[in-house]
Design an enzyme around this catalytic site. Structure first.
Site, PDB file in Angstrom:
ATOM      1  N   ARG A  68      -7.031   4.514  45.371  1.00 43.24           N
ATOM      2  CA  ARG A  68      -8.472   4.365  45.089  1.00 43.24           C
ATOM      3  C   ARG A  68      -8.700   3.312  44.000  1.00 43.24           C
ATOM      4  O   ARG A  68      -9.657   2.550  44.054  1.00 43.24           O
ATOM      5  CB  ARG A  68      -9.070   5.728  44.684  1.00 43.24           C
ATOM      6  CG  ARG A  68     -10.586   5.714  44.591  1.00 43.24           C
ATOM      7  CD  ARG A  68     -11.172   7.111  44.412  1.00 43.24           C
ATOM      8  NE  ARG A  68     -10.776   7.708  43.150  1.00 43.24           N
ATOM      9  CZ  ARG A  68     -11.157   8.922  42.751  1.00 43.24           C
ATOM     10  NH1 ARG A  68     -11.939   9.668  43.514  1.00 43.24           N
ATOM     11  NH2 ARG A  68     -10.755   9.406  41.587  1.00 43.24           N
ATOM     12  N   HIS A 121     -20.545 -14.160  32.925  1.00 41.50           N
ATOM     13  CA  HIS A 121     -19.891 -14.743  34.101  1.00 41.50           C
ATOM     14  C   HIS A 121     -18.408 -14.342  34.184  1.00 41.50           C
ATOM     15  O   HIS A 121     -17.660 -14.527  33.227  1.00 41.50           O
ATOM     16  CB  HIS A 121     -20.019 -16.275  34.085  1.00 41.50           C
ATOM     17  CG  HIS A 121     -19.863 -16.827  35.475  1.00 41.50           C
ATOM     18  ND1 HIS A 121     -18.666 -16.792  36.154  1.00 41.50           N
ATOM     19  CD2 HIS A 121     -20.756 -17.374  36.325  1.00 41.50           C
ATOM     20  CE1 HIS A 121     -18.822 -17.295  37.359  1.00 41.50           C
ATOM     21  NE2 HIS A 121     -20.091 -17.666  37.486  1.00 41.50           N
ATOM     22  N   LYS A 170     -20.962   3.290  33.411  1.00 41.42           N
ATOM     23  CA  LYS A 170     -21.447   4.544  34.003  1.00 41.42           C
ATOM     24  C   LYS A 170     -22.831   4.849  33.443  1.00 41.42           C
ATOM     25  O   LYS A 170     -23.198   6.016  33.272  1.00 41.42           O
ATOM     26  CB  LYS A 170     -20.486   5.687  33.636  1.00 41.42           C
ATOM     27  CG  LYS A 170     -19.172   5.655  34.372  1.00 41.42           C
ATOM     28  CD  LYS A 170     -19.272   6.383  35.697  1.00 41.42           C
ATOM     29  CE  LYS A 170     -17.963   6.393  36.436  1.00 41.42           C
ATOM     30  NZ  LYS A 170     -18.080   6.917  37.779  1.00 41.42           N
TER      31      LYS A 170
HETATM   32  C1  LIG Z   1     -19.331  10.427  39.167  1.00 42.38           C
HETATM   33  C2  LIG Z   1     -18.073  11.156  39.517  1.00 42.38           C
HETATM   34  N1  LIG Z   1     -18.107  12.067  40.504  1.00 42.38           N
HETATM   35  C3  LIG Z   1     -17.007  12.753  40.849  1.00 42.38           C
HETATM   36  C4  LIG Z   1     -15.803  12.543  40.221  1.00 42.38           C
HETATM   37  C5  LIG Z   1     -14.611  13.379  40.623  1.00 42.38           C
HETATM   38  O1  LIG Z   1     -13.663  12.665  41.342  1.00 42.38           O
HETATM   39  P1  LIG Z   1     -12.157  13.188  41.425  1.00 42.38           P
HETATM   40  O2  LIG Z   1     -12.189  14.505  42.123  1.00 42.38           O
HETATM   41  O3  LIG Z   1     -11.453  12.161  42.230  1.00 42.38           O
HETATM   42  O4  LIG Z   1     -11.669  13.315  40.036  1.00 42.38           O
HETATM   43  C6  LIG Z   1     -15.713  11.593  39.204  1.00 42.38           C
HETATM   44  C7  LIG Z   1     -14.423  11.323  38.551  1.00 42.38           C
HETATM   45  O5  LIG Z   1     -14.053  10.239  38.223  1.00 42.38           O
HETATM   46  C8  LIG Z   1     -16.876  10.865  38.837  1.00 42.38           C
HETATM   47  O6  LIG Z   1     -16.854   9.937  37.874  1.00 42.38           O
END
Ligand SMILES: Cc1ncc(COP(=O)(O)O)c(C=O)c1O
Length: 299
Positions: A68, A121, A170
């Site tokens: 990922r 940039h 984020k």
């Molecule tokens: C916004 C968000 N949703 C869900 C997850 C959960 O993903 P995972 O189960 O792969 O940790 C994360 C983790 O990084 C996240 O940042």
């Protein structure tokens, strides 16, 4: 309200003051682990990351996390500069250097590197990338189920900032979390652009209704690895599971709700917008899936 909790709340562990951190091929004491103020990650949130968890000597689903990471890096046109084996080696080297054997959490971050000028940039990012692995001793400490509040911040369309990307930036999720806290909750429940219940600011979201497990279609949310494992576990154990659209009406009256994420595995939800979900405590389906997941990761 002062007793906020978080899905990522860990027990205090003094050992975390003396951990070693991986920075661009060097493993250094925490106090010496630095990146430049010109770093693309610091300056613009221009990077991608993974949270990975160690249970009893094994990094859970580590290949999927590394896949990922590489998918996200490719999407943002960031050359990690290492192949997947080398990234795994960096993780394992950091683990060995820290002498960690279980209950550890790694945040593996890669940014576009150091910029020559403090502007946006991407061509200005000429030295790098920057890769950092923070690995902490970590055990979730959750005194009670999580309280969620729905917020005005939406999970957006893929052509803006694809919500599937685990990007350094984020801000949308952070603003959602702030809004939820100001509403007296712990974390935010976020809707998609159609108003269907989607995910929380940091975890994926599930409800349980009459023995069925429901989660969003998967559009507009992170393609959570824990989310997929829960779906797989349901299928393997003949628990009806649906990836579907559902609204707050279905959600408030659910028998159970829980969150999924690498850090907390399955975290029970006690209330949403002041409505108690089920008994307000962890329900039997959440407990069952938690037990099955624990078995799966060897916890
Ligand atoms: C916004 C968000 N949703 C869900 C997850 C959960 O993903 P995972 O189960 O792969 O940790 C994360 C983790 O990084 C996240 O940042």
């Amino acid at each position: 309200m002062t007793d906020h909790v978080s899905t990522h709340q860990a027990e205090d562990d003094l050992r975390n003051e003396s951990i070693l951190i991986y920075v661009n091929g060097q493993i250094v004491p925490k106090a010496q682990a630095m990146v430049s103020v010109y770093d693309s990650g610091f300056m613009l949130g221009d990077g991608v990351w993974e949270g990975i968890r160690l249970y009893n000597g094994r990094w859970a689903f580590v290949d999927e996390h590394i896949d990922r990471l590489f998918d996200a890096a490719k999407a943002i046109d960031l050359d990690i500069g290492l192949d997947k084996k080398a990234v795994l080696k960096a993780l394992l080297d950091t683990q060995i250097a820290n002498g960690m054997t279980g209950d550890a959490h790694a945040r593996l971050m890669v940014t576009r590197g150091v910029k020559t000028r403090p502007f946006q940039h991407p061509k200005l990012s000429q030295r790098g990338p920057t890769m950092v692995i923070i690995m902490e001793h970590s055990r979730q400490k959750l005194p009670r189920p999580i309280r969620l509040a729905t917020v005005p911040h939406l999970r957006g369309l893929p052509m803006t900032q694809d919500p599937k990307l685990n990007s350094h930036s984020k801000l949308n999720c952070i603003l959602a979390c702030i809004a939820a806290e100001k509403a007296g909750a712990d974390e935010a429940l976020m809707l998609d652009i159609h108003g269907f219940v989607n995910t929380t600011n940091a975890c994926n979201f599930f409800i349980v209704r009459k023995g069925q497990v429901w989660t969003s279609t998967g559009d507009y949310c992170m393609n959570g690895i824990t989310r997929q494992k829960v779906i797989d576990l349901c299928r393997a154990h003949e628990i009806p599971v649906y990836e579907r659209n559902f609204s707050l009406v279905d959600t408030y009256s659910a028998d159970e709700a829980f969150l999924t994420g690498t850090f907390g595995a399955q975290t029970p939800v006690g209330s949403i917008d002041g409505r108690v979900i089920g008994t307000g405590e962890m329900g039997p389906m959440t407990q069952r899936l938690r037990d099955l997941y624990k078995e799966m990761v060897g916890a």
